[in-house]
Design an enzyme around this catalytic site. Structure first.
Site, PDB file in Angstrom:
ATOM      1  N   CYS A 113       0.824  -1.221   0.000  1.00 16.42           N
ATOM      2  CA  CYS A 113       0.000   0.000   0.000  1.00 16.42           C
ATOM      3  C   CYS A 113       0.854   1.265   0.000  1.00 16.42           C
ATOM      4  O   CYS A 113       0.351   2.344  -0.314  1.00 16.42           O
ATOM      5  CB  CYS A 113      -0.933   0.012   1.195  1.00 16.42           C
ATOM      6  SG  CYS A 113      -1.990  -1.434   1.274  1.00 16.42           S
ATOM      7  N   HIS A 253      -2.936   7.415   3.606  1.00 20.76           N
ATOM      8  CA  HIS A 253      -3.381   6.152   3.015  1.00 20.76           C
ATOM      9  C   HIS A 253      -4.695   5.751   3.684  1.00 20.76           C
ATOM     10  O   HIS A 253      -4.821   5.794   4.909  1.00 20.76           O
ATOM     11  CB  HIS A 253      -2.312   5.087   3.244  1.00 20.76           C
ATOM     12  CG  HIS A 253      -2.767   3.699   2.922  1.00 20.76           C
ATOM     13  ND1 HIS A 253      -3.465   3.399   1.771  1.00 20.76           N
ATOM     14  CD2 HIS A 253      -2.651   2.525   3.608  1.00 20.76           C
ATOM     15  CE1 HIS A 253      -3.749   2.098   1.763  1.00 20.76           C
ATOM     16  NE2 HIS A 253      -3.270   1.556   2.863  1.00 20.76           N
ATOM     17  N   ASN A 283      -9.902  -0.069   1.358  1.00 13.54           N
ATOM     18  CA  ASN A 283      -8.450   0.045   1.209  1.00 13.54           C
ATOM     19  C   ASN A 283      -8.057  -0.371  -0.213  1.00 13.54           C
ATOM     20  O   ASN A 283      -8.089  -1.555  -0.545  1.00 13.54           O
ATOM     21  CB  ASN A 283      -7.763  -0.855   2.242  1.00 13.54           C
ATOM     22  CG  ASN A 283      -6.242  -0.774   2.152  1.00 13.54           C
ATOM     23  OD1 ASN A 283      -5.685  -0.208   1.205  1.00 13.54           O
ATOM     24  ND2 ASN A 283      -5.573  -1.344   3.128  1.00 13.54           N
TER      25      ASN A 283
HETATM   26  O1  UT7 Z   1      -2.799  -1.052   4.056  1.00 19.28           O
HETATM   27  C1  UT7 Z   1      -2.442  -1.814   5.149  1.00 19.28           C
HETATM   28  C2  UT7 Z   1      -3.419  -2.912   5.213  1.00 19.28           C
HETATM   29  N1  UT7 Z   1      -3.967  -3.317   6.417  1.00 19.28           N
HETATM   30  C3  UT7 Z   1      -4.481  -2.571   7.394  1.00 19.28           C
HETATM   31  O2  UT7 Z   1      -4.384  -1.372   7.473  1.00 19.28           O
HETATM   32  C4  UT7 Z   1      -5.216  -3.311   8.438  1.00 19.28           C
HETATM   33  C5  UT7 Z   1      -4.894  -2.852   9.808  1.00 19.28           C
HETATM   34  N2  UT7 Z   1      -5.755  -3.477  10.767  1.00 19.28           N
HETATM   35  C6  UT7 Z   1      -7.057  -3.206  10.891  1.00 19.28           C
HETATM   36  O3  UT7 Z   1      -7.596  -2.413  10.143  1.00 19.28           O
HETATM   37  C7  UT7 Z   1      -7.808  -3.845  12.023  1.00 19.28           C
HETATM   38  O4  UT7 Z   1      -6.901  -4.580  12.805  1.00 19.28           O
HETATM   39  C8  UT7 Z   1      -8.941  -4.769  11.527  1.00 19.28           C
HETATM   40  C9  UT7 Z   1     -10.082  -3.930  10.957  1.00 19.28           C
HETATM   41  C10 UT7 Z   1      -8.439  -5.733  10.509  1.00 19.28           C
HETATM   42  C11 UT7 Z   1      -9.496  -5.557  12.690  1.00 19.28           C
HETATM   43  O5  UT7 Z   1      -9.886  -4.714  13.741  1.00 19.28           O
HETATM   44  P1  UT7 Z   1      -9.394  -5.005  15.236  1.00 19.28           P
HETATM   45  O6  UT7 Z   1     -10.082  -4.048  16.110  1.00 19.28           O
HETATM   46  O7  UT7 Z   1      -7.887  -4.990  15.235  1.00 19.28           O
HETATM   47  O8  UT7 Z   1      -9.943  -6.443  15.509  1.00 19.28           O
HETATM   48  P2  UT7 Z   1      -9.163  -7.798  15.828  1.00 19.28           P
HETATM   49  O9  UT7 Z   1      -8.350  -8.250  14.666  1.00 19.28           O
HETATM   50  O10 UT7 Z   1      -8.462  -7.642  17.151  1.00 19.28           O
HETATM   51  O11 UT7 Z   1     -10.356  -8.794  15.997  1.00 19.28           O
HETATM   52  C12 UT7 Z   1     -11.362  -8.629  17.004  1.00 19.28           C
HETATM   53  C13 UT7 Z   1     -12.420  -9.689  16.813  1.00 19.28           C
HETATM   54  C14 UT7 Z   1     -11.851 -11.075  16.638  1.00 19.28           C
HETATM   55  O12 UT7 Z   1     -12.714 -11.988  17.297  1.00 19.28           O
HETATM   56  P3  UT7 Z   1     -12.351 -12.558  18.760  1.00 19.28           P
HETATM   57  O13 UT7 Z   1     -11.040 -13.269  18.589  1.00 19.28           O
HETATM   58  O14 UT7 Z   1     -12.250 -11.342  19.639  1.00 19.28           O
HETATM   59  O15 UT7 Z   1     -13.500 -13.440  19.079  1.00 19.28           O
HETATM   60  C15 UT7 Z   1     -11.939 -11.334  15.164  1.00 19.28           C
HETATM   61  O16 UT7 Z   1     -12.033 -12.694  14.835  1.00 19.28           O
HETATM   62  O17 UT7 Z   1     -13.166  -9.432  15.614  1.00 19.28           O
HETATM   63  C16 UT7 Z   1     -13.210 -10.614  14.813  1.00 19.28           C
HETATM   64  N3  UT7 Z   1     -13.295 -10.234  13.413  1.00 19.28           N
HETATM   65  C17 UT7 Z   1     -14.465  -9.951  12.814  1.00 19.28           C
HETATM   66  N4  UT7 Z   1     -15.725  -9.947  13.261  1.00 19.28           N
HETATM   67  C18 UT7 Z   1     -16.688  -9.583  12.407  1.00 19.28           C
HETATM   68  C19 UT7 Z   1     -12.294 -10.070  12.520  1.00 19.28           C
HETATM   69  N5  UT7 Z   1     -12.793  -9.694  11.336  1.00 19.28           N
HETATM   70  C20 UT7 Z   1     -14.143  -9.605  11.491  1.00 19.28           C
HETATM   71  C21 UT7 Z   1     -15.194  -9.232  10.631  1.00 19.28           C
HETATM   72  N6  UT7 Z   1     -16.447  -9.238  11.133  1.00 19.28           N
HETATM   73  N7  UT7 Z   1     -14.994  -8.876   9.366  1.00 19.28           N
END
Ligand code: UT7
Length: 326
Positions: A113, A253, A283
């Site tokens: 990215c 970004h 994104n």
């Molecule tokens: O250009 C660079 C590319 N990448 C990024 O910029 C991504 C950077 N990261 C993020 O944007 C965030 O970390 C995410 C949006 C991907 C995730 O948000 P988060 O607040 O960091 O959530 P998490 O990964 O800590 O997950 C929290 C919970 C998990 O469940 P448990 O383990 O707490 O039961 C995940 O399994 O949310 C769950 N989860 C979802 N639930 C519903 C993960 N994806 C989803 C989803 N819908 N799409």
């Protein structure tokens, strides 16, 4: 002193809209979760017939038209992309031919990215060095092609689009004042695509194991991204004696609204000065800064003379920031 100034912007997003409601029908997720955690409401996705260069060429045509130039005026082409049409030749090569440019140099920049900021700064540096007068910089992605639509951790975020900027040499004091690029490969496995390269060539097995899709450790990417955003932009501003309040507009970004908000807060930039369109595009990788910048310009959010801060980060980790006098 010769600097590079953007004289025309273009952008293109595929017609097909993929909403959060659509994703609710594909994986276990909800509109509420996606909006709360990422700020994304919808994104655009290519159809079966479209590839990255198709989006790139459309964005480039618009940028050239707005710059009042024709393809023959371009001296060099840089395309930032993680999803080239094919391994080789470069997407830059394909764009050069399809636009009808002269036999000028063209190259792809792979920096996930961050390829947005990488491609812009590389283009600007060629101009500052006096080598070229006009460089066409493009960020283009079809990230949906490397998205696993059974993985809710990535499929709600990634999307497709292209943006283009025509850079021209100027001596009027405007343009790219400075820019920094960084990388730190220790974070490579936070965001990567395992198969298809020389480490893990494509086989029936790699396909069956879904190894040709982007894998991401989202929350770890989140933390590093905020840190790198803040470190790189603060270093750049400090070096030029620029205070956060002197910045007129920040074009980050567009990965996640929470990352943007956290970084802006730490740098001391109020959200009124931050351009956000991640809600409508998701994104779009190397395209995101271009698509945001095009919209900021087209809607009058950026005015001549404004001091603009641009920053991007991506897998690798690769990141960078630029200071631009519009
Ligand atoms: O250009 C660079 C590319 N990448 C990024 O910029 C991504 C950077 N990261 C993020 O944007 C965030 O970390 C995410 C949006 C991907 C995730 O948000 P988060 O607040 O960091 O959530 P998490 O990964 O800590 O997950 C929290 C919970 C998990 O469940 P448990 O383990 O707490 O039961 C995940 O399994 O949310 C769950 N989860 C979802 N639930 C519903 C993960 N994806 C989803 C989803 N819908 N799409």
């Amino acid at each position: 002193m010769t600097r590079a100034r953007i004289i025309g912007m273009g952008a293109y997003a595929p017609k097909r809209v993929l909403s959060n409601a659509d994703l609710e029908r594909m994986v276990e997720t909800s509109d509420e979760w996606i909006v709360q955690r990422s700020g994304i409401r919808e994104r655009r996705i290519v159809d079966e017939s479209e590839a990255t260069s198709d989006l790139a060429v459309r964005a480039a045509h618009q940028a050239l038209e707005r710059a009042n130039l024709v393809p023959e005026d371009i001296d060099f082409i840089v395309v930032g992309t993680t999803t080239p049409d094919m391994f080789f030749p470069s997407t830059g090569n394909i764009v050069q031919h399809r636009l009808g440019c002269r036999r000028v140099g063209s190259v792809d920049v792979l920096a996930a990215c961050a390829a947005s900021i990488y491609s812009l700064i590389i283009g600007a540096r060629f101009i500052e060095a006096g080598k070229y007068r006009r460089v066409l910089c493009i960020g283009a992605e079809t990230l949906s092609r490397i998205t696993d639509f059974t993985d809710r951790g990535t499929c709600v975020l990634l999307a497709d689009a292209a943006g283009a900027a025509v850079l021209e040499a100027t001596e009027d004091g405007s343009g790219f004042l400075d820019g920094d690029l960084y990388s730190d490969g220790q974070y490579w496995d936070l965001l990567y695509m395992p198969a298809g390269g020389s480490r893990m060539p494509a086989t029936a097995e790699t396909v069956a194991q879904r190894q040709h899709y982007a894998k991401m450790k989202g929350s770890e990417v989140f933390k590093v991204a905020v840190r790198m955003f803040v470190e790189s932009t603060s270093a750049l501003l400090d070096r030029h004696g620029v205070k956060a309040q002197d910045v007129d507009i920040f074009i980050p970004h567009q990965a996640n609204l929470r990352i943007i908000e956290a970084a802006a807060k730490r740098v001391g930039l109020p959200m009124e000065k931050v351009f956000v369109n991640v809600d409508r595009y998701g994104n779009t990788g190397a395209a995101s800064v271009y698509v945001a910048l095009e919209e900021a310009v087209a809607t009058g959010r950026v005015k001549r003379g404004d001091l603009m801060l641009i920053a991007a980060f991506g897998g690798g980790f690769a990141w960078g920031a630029a200071l631009v006098r519009w």
